[in-house]
Design a protein around this motif. Structure first.
Motif, PDB file in Angstrom:
ATOM      1  N   SER A  29     -38.007  16.043 -11.224  1.00 21.76           N
ATOM      2  CA  SER A  29     -36.925  15.407 -11.553  1.00 21.76           C
ATOM      3  C   SER A  29     -36.854  13.881 -11.343  1.00 21.76           C
ATOM      4  O   SER A  29     -36.394  12.735 -12.065  1.00 21.76           O
ATOM      5  CB  SER A  29     -35.544  15.886 -10.946  1.00 21.76           C
ATOM      6  OG  SER A  29     -34.482  15.158 -11.310  1.00 21.76           O
ATOM      7  N   PHE A  30     -37.472  13.552 -10.099  1.00 19.18           N
ATOM      8  CA  PHE A  30     -37.724  12.226  -9.644  1.00 19.18           C
ATOM      9  C   PHE A  30     -38.603  11.621 -10.664  1.00 19.18           C
ATOM     10  O   PHE A  30     -38.334  10.393 -11.122  1.00 19.18           O
ATOM     11  CB  PHE A  30     -38.158  11.922  -8.282  1.00 19.18           C
ATOM     12  CG  PHE A  30     -38.382  10.520  -7.794  1.00 19.18           C
ATOM     13  CD1 PHE A  30     -37.707   9.589  -7.503  1.00 19.18           C
ATOM     14  CD2 PHE A  30     -39.715  10.369  -7.588  1.00 19.18           C
ATOM     15  CE1 PHE A  30     -37.763   8.535  -7.018  1.00 19.18           C
ATOM     16  CE2 PHE A  30     -40.019   9.171  -7.193  1.00 19.18           C
ATOM     17  CZ  PHE A  30     -39.012   8.161  -6.842  1.00 19.18           C
ATOM     18  N   GLU A  31     -39.782  12.063 -11.057  1.00 11.30           N
ATOM     19  CA  GLU A  31     -40.472  11.412 -11.795  1.00 11.30           C
ATOM     20  C   GLU A  31     -39.902  11.187 -13.201  1.00 11.30           C
ATOM     21  O   GLU A  31     -40.068  10.144 -13.889  1.00 11.30           O
ATOM     22  CB  GLU A  31     -41.956  12.418 -12.070  1.00 11.30           C
ATOM     23  CG  GLU A  31     -42.718  12.396 -11.138  1.00 11.30           C
ATOM     24  CD  GLU A  31     -44.092  13.231 -11.494  1.00 11.30           C
ATOM     25  OE1 GLU A  31     -45.031  12.769 -11.939  1.00 11.30           O
ATOM     26  OE2 GLU A  31     -43.918  14.489 -11.031  1.00 11.30           O
ATOM     27  N   ARG A  32     -39.131  12.228 -13.865  1.00  9.77           N
ATOM     28  CA  ARG A  32     -38.678  12.230 -15.113  1.00  9.77           C
ATOM     29  C   ARG A  32     -37.624  10.974 -15.066  1.00  9.77           C
ATOM     30  O   ARG A  32     -37.453  10.054 -15.952  1.00  9.77           O
ATOM     31  CB  ARG A  32     -37.845  13.434 -15.550  1.00  9.77           C
ATOM     32  CG  ARG A  32     -37.498  13.564 -17.060  1.00  9.77           C
ATOM     33  CD  ARG A  32     -36.889  14.779 -17.325  1.00  9.77           C
ATOM     34  NE  ARG A  32     -36.214  15.491 -16.306  1.00  9.77           N
ATOM     35  CZ  ARG A  32     -36.661  16.402 -15.414  1.00  9.77           C
ATOM     36  NH1 ARG A  32     -37.870  17.131 -15.578  1.00  9.77           N
ATOM     37  NH2 ARG A  32     -36.046  17.136 -14.485  1.00  9.77           N
ATOM     38  N   ASP A  33     -36.945  11.055 -13.999  1.00  3.01           N
ATOM     39  CA  ASP A  33     -35.808   9.966 -13.838  1.00  3.01           C
ATOM     40  C   ASP A  33     -36.213   8.376 -13.753  1.00  3.01           C
ATOM     41  O   ASP A  33     -35.991   7.513 -14.371  1.00  3.01           O
ATOM     42  CB  ASP A  33     -34.617  10.348 -12.755  1.00  3.01           C
ATOM     43  CG  ASP A  33     -33.744   9.161 -12.688  1.00  3.01           C
ATOM     44  OD1 ASP A  33     -32.840   9.131 -13.288  1.00  3.01           O
ATOM     45  OD2 ASP A  33     -33.953   8.536 -11.428  1.00  3.01           O
ATOM     46  N   PHE A  60     -31.957   3.245  -9.125  1.00  3.92           N
ATOM     47  CA  PHE A  60     -33.333   3.631  -8.938  1.00  3.92           C
ATOM     48  C   PHE A  60     -33.792   3.277  -7.317  1.00  3.92           C
ATOM     49  O   PHE A  60     -34.400   4.223  -6.759  1.00  3.92           O
ATOM     50  CB  PHE A  60     -34.451   2.748  -9.655  1.00  3.92           C
ATOM     51  CG  PHE A  60     -35.785   3.329  -9.768  1.00  3.92           C
ATOM     52  CD1 PHE A  60     -36.138   4.477  -9.583  1.00  3.92           C
ATOM     53  CD2 PHE A  60     -36.843   2.541 -10.817  1.00  3.92           C
ATOM     54  CE1 PHE A  60     -37.443   5.106  -9.444  1.00  3.92           C
ATOM     55  CE2 PHE A  60     -37.987   2.951 -10.882  1.00  3.92           C
ATOM     56  CZ  PHE A  60     -38.406   4.201 -10.345  1.00  3.92           C
ATOM     57  N   LYS A  61     -33.251   2.366  -6.937  1.00  3.43           N
ATOM     58  CA  LYS A  61     -33.478   2.266  -5.245  1.00  3.43           C
ATOM     59  C   LYS A  61     -32.711   3.396  -4.622  1.00  3.43           C
ATOM     60  O   LYS A  61     -33.376   3.795  -3.740  1.00  3.43           O
ATOM     61  CB  LYS A  61     -32.748   0.816  -4.973  1.00  3.43           C
ATOM     62  CG  LYS A  61     -32.576   0.871  -3.558  1.00  3.43           C
ATOM     63  CD  LYS A  61     -31.813  -0.494  -3.133  1.00  3.43           C
ATOM     64  CE  LYS A  61     -30.200  -0.387  -3.126  1.00  3.43           C
ATOM     65  NZ  LYS A  61     -29.594  -1.438  -2.877  1.00  3.43           N
ATOM     66  N   GLY A  62     -31.556   3.842  -5.165  1.00  2.40           N
ATOM     67  CA  GLY A  62     -30.850   5.142  -4.297  1.00  2.40           C
ATOM     68  C   GLY A  62     -31.673   6.326  -4.531  1.00  2.40           C
ATOM     69  O   GLY A  62     -31.930   6.941  -3.580  1.00  2.40           O
ATOM     70  N   VAL A  72     -41.229   2.202  -3.653  1.00  2.00           N
ATOM     71  CA  VAL A  72     -40.566   2.114  -4.809  1.00  2.00           C
ATOM     72  C   VAL A  72     -39.215   1.452  -4.425  1.00  2.00           C
ATOM     73  O   VAL A  72     -38.695   0.628  -5.257  1.00  2.00           O
ATOM     74  CB  VAL A  72     -40.388   3.590  -5.514  1.00  2.00           C
ATOM     75  CG1 VAL A  72     -39.328   3.365  -6.623  1.00  2.00           C
ATOM     76  CG2 VAL A  72     -41.835   4.106  -5.814  1.00  2.00           C
ATOM     77  N   CYS A  73     -38.596   2.050  -3.386  1.00  4.22           N
ATOM     78  CA  CYS A  73     -37.366   1.656  -2.826  1.00  4.22           C
ATOM     79  C   CYS A  73     -37.178   0.080  -2.526  1.00  4.22           C
ATOM     80  O   CYS A  73     -36.163  -0.689  -2.926  1.00  4.22           O
ATOM     81  CB  CYS A  73     -36.823   2.323  -1.755  1.00  4.22           C
ATOM     82  SG  CYS A  73     -35.057   2.181  -1.156  1.00  4.22           S
ATOM     83  N   THR A  74     -38.222  -0.242  -2.010  1.00  5.64           N
ATOM     84  CA  THR A  74     -38.463  -1.759  -1.528  1.00  5.64           C
ATOM     85  C   THR A  74     -38.374  -2.564  -2.962  1.00  5.64           C
ATOM     86  O   THR A  74     -37.839  -3.717  -2.961  1.00  5.64           O
ATOM     87  CB  THR A  74     -39.466  -2.059  -0.632  1.00  5.64           C
ATOM     88  OG1 THR A  74     -39.369  -1.213   0.412  1.00  5.64           O
ATOM     89  CG2 THR A  74     -39.768  -3.560  -0.253  1.00  5.64           C
ATOM     90  N   LEU A  75     -39.039  -2.213  -3.741  1.00  8.57           N
ATOM     91  CA  LEU A  75     -39.491  -3.201  -4.893  1.00  8.57           C
ATOM     92  C   LEU A  75     -38.166  -2.935  -5.740  1.00  8.57           C
ATOM     93  O   LEU A  75     -37.661  -3.853  -6.477  1.00  8.57           O
ATOM     94  CB  LEU A  75     -40.540  -2.664  -5.850  1.00  8.57           C
ATOM     95  CG  LEU A  75     -41.893  -2.926  -5.186  1.00  8.57           C
ATOM     96  CD1 LEU A  75     -43.031  -2.081  -5.946  1.00  8.57           C
ATOM     97  CD2 LEU A  75     -42.313  -4.566  -5.176  1.00  8.57           C
ATOM     98  N   LEU A  79     -35.918  -6.333  -7.172  1.00  8.02           N
ATOM     99  CA  LEU A  79     -35.244  -6.418  -8.557  1.00  8.02           C
ATOM    100  C   LEU A  79     -33.940  -6.561  -8.411  1.00  8.02           C
ATOM    101  O   LEU A  79     -33.225  -7.495  -9.225  1.00  8.02           O
ATOM    102  CB  LEU A  79     -35.652  -5.402  -9.271  1.00  8.02           C
ATOM    103  CG  LEU A  79     -37.291  -5.278  -9.519  1.00  8.02           C
ATOM    104  CD1 LEU A  79     -37.488  -3.919 -10.249  1.00  8.02           C
ATOM    105  CD2 LEU A  79     -37.749  -6.251 -10.597  1.00  8.02           C
ATOM    106  N   GLU A  80     -33.229  -5.646  -7.586  1.00  5.59           N
ATOM    107  CA  GLU A  80     -31.636  -6.084  -7.511  1.00  5.59           C
ATOM    108  C   GLU A  80     -31.197  -7.394  -6.912  1.00  5.59           C
ATOM    109  O   GLU A  80     -30.319  -7.872  -7.603  1.00  5.59           O
ATOM    110  CB  GLU A  80     -31.021  -4.813  -6.707  1.00  5.59           C
ATOM    111  CG  GLU A  80     -29.620  -4.646  -6.648  1.00  5.59           C
ATOM    112  CD  GLU A  80     -28.934  -3.686  -5.696  1.00  5.59           C
ATOM    113  OE1 GLU A  80     -27.745  -3.422  -5.955  1.00  5.59           O
ATOM    114  OE2 GLU A  80     -29.781  -3.049  -5.053  1.00  5.59           O
TER     115      GLU A  80
END
Length: 112
Positions: A29-33, A60-62, A72-75, A79-80
């Protein structure tokens, strides 16, 4: 942490404990999302839609933070922040890094 802090092994271990055999469904689910979010970020950037870009990066961060995908969260946080500043000029480079990092995080999660 493992994979050079690609994922937070403590978060993943807790999720595996809670989810059991369904952990792989969570990763799928994470991959698809994530693929959808990357496409939405690209579309928002191409359209110059700073607010949509910010919302997508925030979401996406969440999801990446919840799954322990640290880089991924850091990037996404970066971006945010760029969107909050109204400065998407550097976002192309960060988005490219996010794409590669997301793939690496998914590989790391799938290897567990």
């Amino acid at each position: 942490m493992q994979d050079s802090a690609m994922i937070d092994s403590d978060v993943v271990a807790e999720l595996q404990d809670v989810m059991g055999n369904d952990f792989s469904v969570l990763v799928e689910s994470f991959e698809r999302d994530g693929r959808q979010r990357l496409a939405a970020l690209t579309a928002a950037l191409d359209a110059g839609d700073t607010e949509r870009f910010r919302r997508e990066a925030h979401s996406f961060k969440g999801s990446s933070g919840n799954l322990g995908a640290v880089q991924v969260c850091t990037l996404c946080m970066e971006l945010e922040a760029l969107a909050n500043e109204g400065n998407l000029s550097r976002a192309v480079t960060v988005l490219e890094r996010l794409d590669g990092t997301f793939k690496q995080a998914c590989d790391a999660l799938n290897a567990l």
